[in-house]
Design a protein around this motif. Structure first.
Motif, short mmCIF file in Angstrom:
data_model
loop_
_atom_site.label_atom_id
_atom_site.label_comp_id
_atom_site.label_asym_id
_atom_site.label_seq_id
_atom_site.Cartn_x
_atom_site.Cartn_y
_atom_site.Cartn_z
N SER A 240 0.85 -1.13 0.11
CA SER A 240 -0.10 0.06 0.10
C SER A 240 0.99 1.41 0.14
O SER A 240 0.39 2.18 -0.70
CB SER A 240 -0.75 0.11 1.38
OG SER A 240 -1.83 -1.13 1.27
N LEU A 327 -4.25 1.27 -6.44
CA LEU A 327 -4.90 1.52 -5.53
C LEU A 327 -6.35 0.87 -5.28
O LEU A 327 -6.58 0.34 -4.13
CB LEU A 327 -5.16 2.87 -5.43
CG LEU A 327 -4.18 4.00 -5.07
CD1 LEU A 327 -4.58 5.40 -4.92
CD2 LEU A 327 -3.20 3.75 -4.02
N LEU A 330 -5.36 -2.81 -4.07
CA LEU A 330 -5.05 -2.85 -2.61
C LEU A 330 -6.13 -2.84 -1.74
O LEU A 330 -6.24 -3.34 -0.84
CB LEU A 330 -4.02 -1.71 -2.24
CG LEU A 330 -2.71 -2.12 -2.55
CD1 LEU A 330 -2.22 -3.06 -1.28
CD2 LEU A 330 -1.92 -2.39 -3.83
#
Length: 347
Positions: A240, A327, A330
C-alpha cells in the motif's frame, strides 16, 4: 494478453493430469509441447499474420502454465504444512529472477535483432526449462485419483467452494495483478514517455525485481515468527505504501525513473510476504494438492488476465491508469484479507 489467457486456462487440466499420471511426467510432456508452439511463433512473421501469432501464443501459454502449477504441487506434497509458507517464500525468489532476467535479456536482444530477438529468447527459454525440469524428482502417480469427469468436477467444486482455498487464490491474484500491470505498462512509460532504450529499461526492470528476491528471502527466514495472517497484513501495508507513493508522484506529474521503479521495488518486497503466506493457507487444506494448486493458480492468473485486459481498454497511454488500478487492487486486497482472517480464526 493471449498468452495470459492460455496460461490461466491451462492451469485447470494440469491438476487432474498431474494427480493421476505424476507431476514430473506431465511437466515434461507439457514442456515439449511448449517448445513446439514457441517454434511455431516464428511462422506468422513471414506470413504477416497477427491472428496466427495470437493463436500460437495462446497455445504456448496453455502449455507453459504447467510450471506454476507444478511448483506449488511439489511444495504441497513434499513439505509439512508448517513448512509451506517458508518454502513458498523461497520459491518466490524465482519469480524475481526469471521474469527480470527474461526482460533484461529480451531488452538487449530486441535492441540487436528487433522483435525476432524476443521470439528467439522465448524458444530457448522453453528449451532451458525443459532440461531443468528433467532434474525434478519422480513423484508417484496417484493411480487411485480418477480422471473421470464426475470425479474431476466434484474435486474442483470442493476446492473452489472452500473459502480457505478460494480466498487465498483471490489474494495472490491481486498481488500478481500488480506485478503484471507493472510489466505491461512500465515499458510504455519507460521507453515511450521517459525515452529510455530497451536495454536500459531491461537493466532497471531487472534491478527492480530484486525486491521480490529480497522479500522472498526475508519472508522465508521469518516465516516461523508470526501468524500467517499477520504477515499477509504486513505485506499489504508495504504494498500500500509503495502504491500510494506511485499514485501521488504520478498525479503530481513527477513521473521519472525513480518514481516508476523505486516504489515498485518495495511493492515487490511486500508482495513476497503476502503471496507466500496466502498460498500456504490454501495448500495445507486436506484435499488433493495437485487440484488445490491448479485451483488457486487458475484464480490467480484468471483475475490477473482480467486486470491486464482492463488496463488495455482503459486508455493505457494515460499515465494515471496504472497507479489508479494499483490503489483499487490494494483496497480489494484489504477487504479479502479481513474475510480470510475470519476463516483462519475459525480454523
Amino acid at each position: 494478453m493471449w498468452f495470459l489467457a492460455g496460461y490461466a486456462i491451462g492451469l485447470l487440466p494440469y491438476g487432474p493430469l498431474g494427480a493421476h499420471f505424476g507431476n514430473r511426467k506431465v511437466t515434461l510432456v507439457a514442456l515439449v509441447i511448449s517448445m513446439f508452439f514457441a517454434a511455431l511463433c516464428f511462422l506468422p512473421v513471414p506470413l504477416h499474420s497477427l491472428g496466427l501469432f495470437h493463436i500460437f501464443r495462446f497455445l504456448l501459454g496453455f502449455s507453459m502454465s504447467i510450471g506454476l502449477k507444478m511448483a506449488f504441487s511439489y511444495i504441497g506434497k513434499c513439505y509439512l504444512d508448517s513448512e509451506i509458507a517458508k518454502m513458498s517464500s523461497y520459491l518466490i525468489t524465482s519469480f524475481a529472477l526469471a521474469p527480470s532476467i527474461s526482460v533484461f535479456m529480451t531488452g538487449w536482444l530486441v535492441s540487436w535483432l528487433g522483435y525476432l530477438g524476443a521470439l528467439l529468447f522465448q524458444f530457448f527459454y522453453c528449451v532451458f526449462v525443459f532440461f531443468l525440469a528433467r532434474k525434478l524428482p519422480p513423484d508417484q502417480p496417484e493411480a487411485m485419483v480418477s480422471i473421470h469427469r464426475s470425479y474431476v468436477f466434484s474435486t474442483f467444486k470442493s476446492c473452489f467452494t472452500n473459502p480457505r482455498i478460494a480466498i487465498p487464490g483471490i489474494l495472490i491474484s491481486l498481488s500478481t495483478s500488480l506485478i503484471y500491470l507493472f510489466a505491461t505498462e512500465s515499458p510504455f512509460i519507460a521507453i515511450d514517455y521517459l525515452k529510455l532504450s530497451p536495454g536500459v529499461f531491461g537493466v532497471l526492470y531487472f534491478l527492480t525485481f530484486w525486491g521480490a528476491l529480497s522479500g522472498g528471502i526475508l519472508s522465508g527466514k521469518t516465516a516461523h515468527l508470526l501468524p500467517r495472517r499477520v504477515f499477509i497484513g504486513i505485506g499489504i501495508v508495504i504494498m500500500s505504501l509503495g502504491s500510494l507513493v506511485t499514485f501521488f508522484l504520478f498525479i503530481s506529474n513527477k513521473v521519472s525513473v525513480y518514481s516508476l521503479f523505486i516504489p515498485m521495488f518495495f511493492i515487490l518486497v511486500g508482495s513476497s510476504y503476502y503471496y507466500a503466506n496466502a498460498v500456504s493457507i490454501a495448500m495445507e487444506q486436506k484435499l488433493n494438492k495437485s487440484y488445490i494448486s491448479s485451483t488457486i493458480q487458475f484464480i490467480n492468473m484468471g483475475i490477473t488476465t482480467l486486470f491486464v485486459f482492463l488496463l488495455s481498454i482503459l486508455h493505457p497511454t494515460n499515465l494515471l491508469v496504472m497507479p489508479t488500478l494499483f490503489l483499487i487492487i490494494l483496497l480489494i486486497s484489504i477487504v479479502f484479507s479481513f474475510i480470510l482472517t475470519k476463516y483462519t480464526k475459525e480454523a
